[in-house]
Scaffold this motif. Structure first.
Motif, PDB file in Angstrom:
ATOM      1  N   ALA A 142       0.825  -1.156   0.028  1.00 37.37           N
ATOM      2  CA  ALA A 142       0.010   0.132   0.036  1.00 37.37           C
ATOM      3  C   ALA A 142       0.824   1.389  -0.033  1.00 37.37           C
ATOM      4  N   TYR A 143       2.090   1.234   0.710  1.00 40.11           N
ATOM      5  CA  TYR A 143       2.968   2.486   1.104  1.00 40.11           C
ATOM      6  C   TYR A 143       3.962   2.698  -0.060  1.00 40.11           C
ATOM      7  N   ALA A 144       4.302   1.584  -0.699  1.00 39.00           N
ATOM      8  CA  ALA A 144       5.436   1.626  -1.498  1.00 39.00           C
ATOM      9  C   ALA A 144       5.537   3.085  -2.410  1.00 39.00           C
ATOM     10  N   PRO A 145       4.134   3.263  -3.274  1.00 36.83           N
ATOM     11  CA  PRO A 145       4.160   4.423  -3.979  1.00 36.83           C
ATOM     12  C   PRO A 145       4.071   5.714  -3.285  1.00 36.83           C
ATOM     13  N   VAL A 146       3.797   5.769  -1.898  1.00 27.21           N
ATOM     14  CA  VAL A 146       3.509   7.027  -1.234  1.00 27.21           C
ATOM     15  C   VAL A 146       4.906   8.008  -0.941  1.00 27.21           C
ATOM     16  N   ASP A 147       4.788   9.147  -1.311  1.00 26.85           N
ATOM     17  CA  ASP A 147       5.994  10.163  -0.932  1.00 26.85           C
ATOM     18  C   ASP A 147       6.014   9.992   0.425  1.00 26.85           C
ATOM     19  N   PRO A 148       7.436   9.648   0.740  1.00 25.16           N
ATOM     20  CA  PRO A 148       7.887   9.426   2.196  1.00 25.16           C
ATOM     21  C   PRO A 148       7.621  10.458   3.170  1.00 25.16           C
ATOM     22  N   TYR A 149       7.583  11.828   2.785  1.00 26.84           N
ATOM     23  CA  TYR A 149       7.038  12.933   3.534  1.00 26.84           C
ATOM     24  C   TYR A 149       5.606  12.771   3.965  1.00 26.84           C
ATOM     25  N   ASP A 150       4.707  12.607   2.985  1.00 25.72           N
ATOM     26  CA  ASP A 150       3.419  12.209   3.277  1.00 25.72           C
ATOM     27  C   ASP A 150       3.244  10.966   4.100  1.00 25.72           C
ATOM     28  N   LEU A 151       3.757  10.325   3.828  1.00 22.25           N
ATOM     29  CA  LEU A 151       3.916   8.907   4.978  1.00 22.25           C
ATOM     30  C   LEU A 151       4.105   9.118   6.133  1.00 22.25           C
ATOM     31  N   ASP A 152       5.344   9.738   6.347  1.00 27.99           N
ATOM     32  CA  ASP A 152       5.646  10.386   7.959  1.00 27.99           C
ATOM     33  C   ASP A 152       4.401  11.160   8.235  1.00 27.99           C
ATOM     34  N   ARG A 153       3.974  12.261   7.690  1.00 28.38           N
ATOM     35  CA  ARG A 153       2.635  12.716   8.438  1.00 28.38           C
ATOM     36  C   ARG A 153       1.632  11.967   8.719  1.00 28.38           C
ATOM     37  N   TYR A 154       1.264  10.811   7.761  1.00 28.99           N
ATOM     38  CA  TYR A 154       0.349  10.079   8.132  1.00 28.99           C
ATOM     39  C   TYR A 154       0.575   9.318   9.362  1.00 28.99           C
ATOM     40  N   VAL A 155       1.841   8.603   9.418  1.00 28.69           N
ATOM     41  CA  VAL A 155       2.404   7.879  10.678  1.00 28.69           C
ATOM     42  C   VAL A 155       2.305   9.035  11.988  1.00 28.69           C
ATOM     43  N   ALA A 156       2.641   9.942  11.930  1.00 33.43           N
ATOM     44  CA  ALA A 156       2.631  10.808  12.967  1.00 33.43           C
ATOM     45  C   ALA A 156       1.184  11.119  13.493  1.00 33.43           C
ATOM     46  N   PHE A 157       0.363  11.514  12.573  1.00 26.41           N
ATOM     47  CA  PHE A 157      -1.144  11.830  13.117  1.00 26.41           C
ATOM     48  C   PHE A 157      -1.704  10.540  13.361  1.00 26.41           C
ATOM     49  N   SER A 158      -1.423   9.464  13.381  1.00 24.38           N
ATOM     50  CA  SER A 158      -1.843   8.179  13.948  1.00 24.38           C
ATOM     51  C   SER A 158      -1.761   8.129  15.046  1.00 24.38           C
ATOM     52  N   ALA A 159      -0.589   8.796  15.878  1.00 28.31           N
ATOM     53  CA  ALA A 159      -0.090   8.913  17.156  1.00 28.31           C
ATOM     54  C   ALA A 159      -1.060   9.936  18.019  1.00 28.31           C
ATOM     55  N   THR A 160      -1.579  10.878  17.305  1.00 24.01           N
ATOM     56  CA  THR A 160      -2.216  11.725  18.019  1.00 24.01           C
ATOM     57  C   THR A 160      -3.662  11.349  18.743  1.00 24.01           C
ATOM     58  N   PRO A 161      -4.319  11.950  19.537  1.00 26.69           N
ATOM     59  CA  PRO A 161      -5.455  11.611  20.242  1.00 26.69           C
ATOM     60  C   PRO A 161      -6.461  11.192  19.214  1.00 26.69           C
ATOM     61  N   ALA A 162      -6.700  12.067  18.213  1.00 27.32           N
ATOM     62  CA  ALA A 162      -7.657  11.733  17.246  1.00 27.32           C
ATOM     63  C   ALA A 162      -7.297  10.532  16.283  1.00 27.32           C
ATOM     64  N   GLY A 163      -6.022  10.354  16.040  1.00 29.07           N
ATOM     65  CA  GLY A 163      -5.551   9.198  15.168  1.00 29.07           C
ATOM     66  C   GLY A 163      -5.961   8.023  16.130  1.00 29.07           C
ATOM     67  N   GLN A 164      -5.504   8.051  17.403  1.00 30.53           N
ATOM     68  CA  GLN A 164      -5.668   6.740  18.028  1.00 30.53           C
ATOM     69  C   GLN A 164      -7.154   6.566  18.310  1.00 30.53           C
ATOM     70  N   ALA A 165      -7.961   7.525  18.273  1.00 29.93           N
ATOM     71  CA  ALA A 165      -9.464   7.211  18.646  1.00 29.93           C
ATOM     72  C   ALA A 165     -10.012   7.016  17.331  1.00 29.93           C
ATOM     73  N   LEU A 166      -9.569   7.076  16.266  1.00 41.16           N
ATOM     74  CA  LEU A 166      -9.916   6.524  14.820  1.00 41.16           C
ATOM     75  C   LEU A 166      -9.535   4.930  14.749  1.00 41.16           C
ATOM     76  N   ASN A 167      -8.443   4.765  15.372  1.00 42.63           N
ATOM     77  CA  ASN A 167      -7.663   3.311  15.239  1.00 42.63           C
ATOM     78  C   ASN A 167      -8.694   2.508  16.096  1.00 42.63           C
ATOM     79  N   GLN A 168      -8.921   2.978  17.138  1.00 38.75           N
ATOM     80  CA  GLN A 168      -9.703   2.291  18.099  1.00 38.75           C
ATOM     81  C   GLN A 168     -11.018   2.025  17.877  1.00 38.75           C
ATOM     82  N   ALA A 169     -11.700   2.888  17.116  1.00 40.85           N
ATOM     83  CA  ALA A 169     -13.380   2.996  16.790  1.00 40.85           C
ATOM     84  C   ALA A 169     -13.312   1.880  15.633  1.00 40.85           C
ATOM     85  N   LEU A 170     -12.453   1.911  14.701  1.00 38.30           N
ATOM     86  CA  LEU A 170     -12.294   1.019  13.556  1.00 38.30           C
ATOM     87  C   LEU A 170     -12.212  -0.312  13.954  1.00 38.30           C
ATOM     88  N   PHE A 171     -11.018  -0.567  14.965  1.00 33.49           N
ATOM     89  CA  PHE A 171     -11.039  -2.102  15.485  1.00 33.49           C
ATOM     90  C   PHE A 171     -12.294  -2.514  16.342  1.00 33.49           C
TER      91      PHE A 171
END
Length: 237
Positions: A181-210
């Protein structure tokens, strides 16, 4: 994702009649499985559960982040890779590539951070174990002869005996999938994506999905176990 869940689950269940029933399921099996994996029902279930689990306070932050073009591309890549993994040969090739280390080191480090931040291995393993337990427990209660039934201890022992294999398979699948999934993604964008997943909103989204998906998988497992038990009881009669 609901469409993929439907296609994957339906295909696997229909193809499992010999393993689960000991004989071809025929029209009864096909009809029962089609009903269990009704896509409209799945869609409604997941939407309702997701709304219940995700706090309103996070919505504006999540929408603001994910509506950008760069993040939309990442989501599209995730869904495209997930659908590509419905092809077993494609999935195995991706697994082999990851196992052989034929992957960019920097990308692998970023993905490992993402996996650890969101506890993806553990949450998926526990989800699989819980689904297996519900399937066996429901099947057990539906068996035609009490002599054939397993004790609660036997069920738990059988489920936990699969933990190592499930963990290995889950780890391979997740890393192979995320690299695809992430091989074609720009590294800068992927870093932002990963960093956001660690925020309270990102963690809430992850938990809600699971939480939402796990609840649906448990329902599917229970319904499937009940159908297997019912058809086995009818076969014996």
């Amino acid at each position: 994702m609901v469409s993929i869940l439907h296609d994957e689950g339906l295909s696997m269940a229909l193809a499992s009649d010999l393993d689960l029933l000991g004989h071809e399921g025929g029209p009864r099996w096909e009809g029962a499985v089609q009903a269990i994996y009704n896509e409209k029902v799945l869609q409604g279930e997941l939407h309702t559960l997701f709304e219940q689990q995700l706090a309103q306070a996070h919505l504006s932050v999540l929408c603001e982040f994910y509506k950008t073009e760069d993040m939309q591309k990442i989501i599209q890549n995730e869904i495209a890779a997930r659908r590509a993994f419905l092809d077993m040969e494609f999935e195995q090739t991706a697994r082999d590539r990851w196992l052989q280390g034929d992957i960019p080191e920097v990308l692998d480090e970023t993905i490992r951070q993402y996996v650890d931040t969101n506890d993806l291995i553990e949450l998926n393993v526990m989800g699989s174990l819980n689904s297996n337990y519900v399937f066996l427990n429901t099947l057990n209660q539906s068996l035609p002869d009490i002599v054939d039934q397993m004790s609660e201890r036997d069920i738990l022992s059988h489920v936990w005996s699969q933990e190592t294999d499930i963990r290995t398979d889950t780890t391979e699948w997740i890393f192979a999938y995320l690299h695809t999934a992430y091989a074609p993604v720009d590294p800068y964008d992927l870093d932002r994506y990963v960093a956001f997943s660690a925020t309270p909103a990102g963690q809430a989204l992850n938990q809600a999905l699971f939480t939402a998906f796990d609840a649906v998988y448990l329902r599917l497992s229970g319904d499937l176990g009940r159908v297997v038990g019912t058809l086995s009881r009818e076969e014996e009669l």
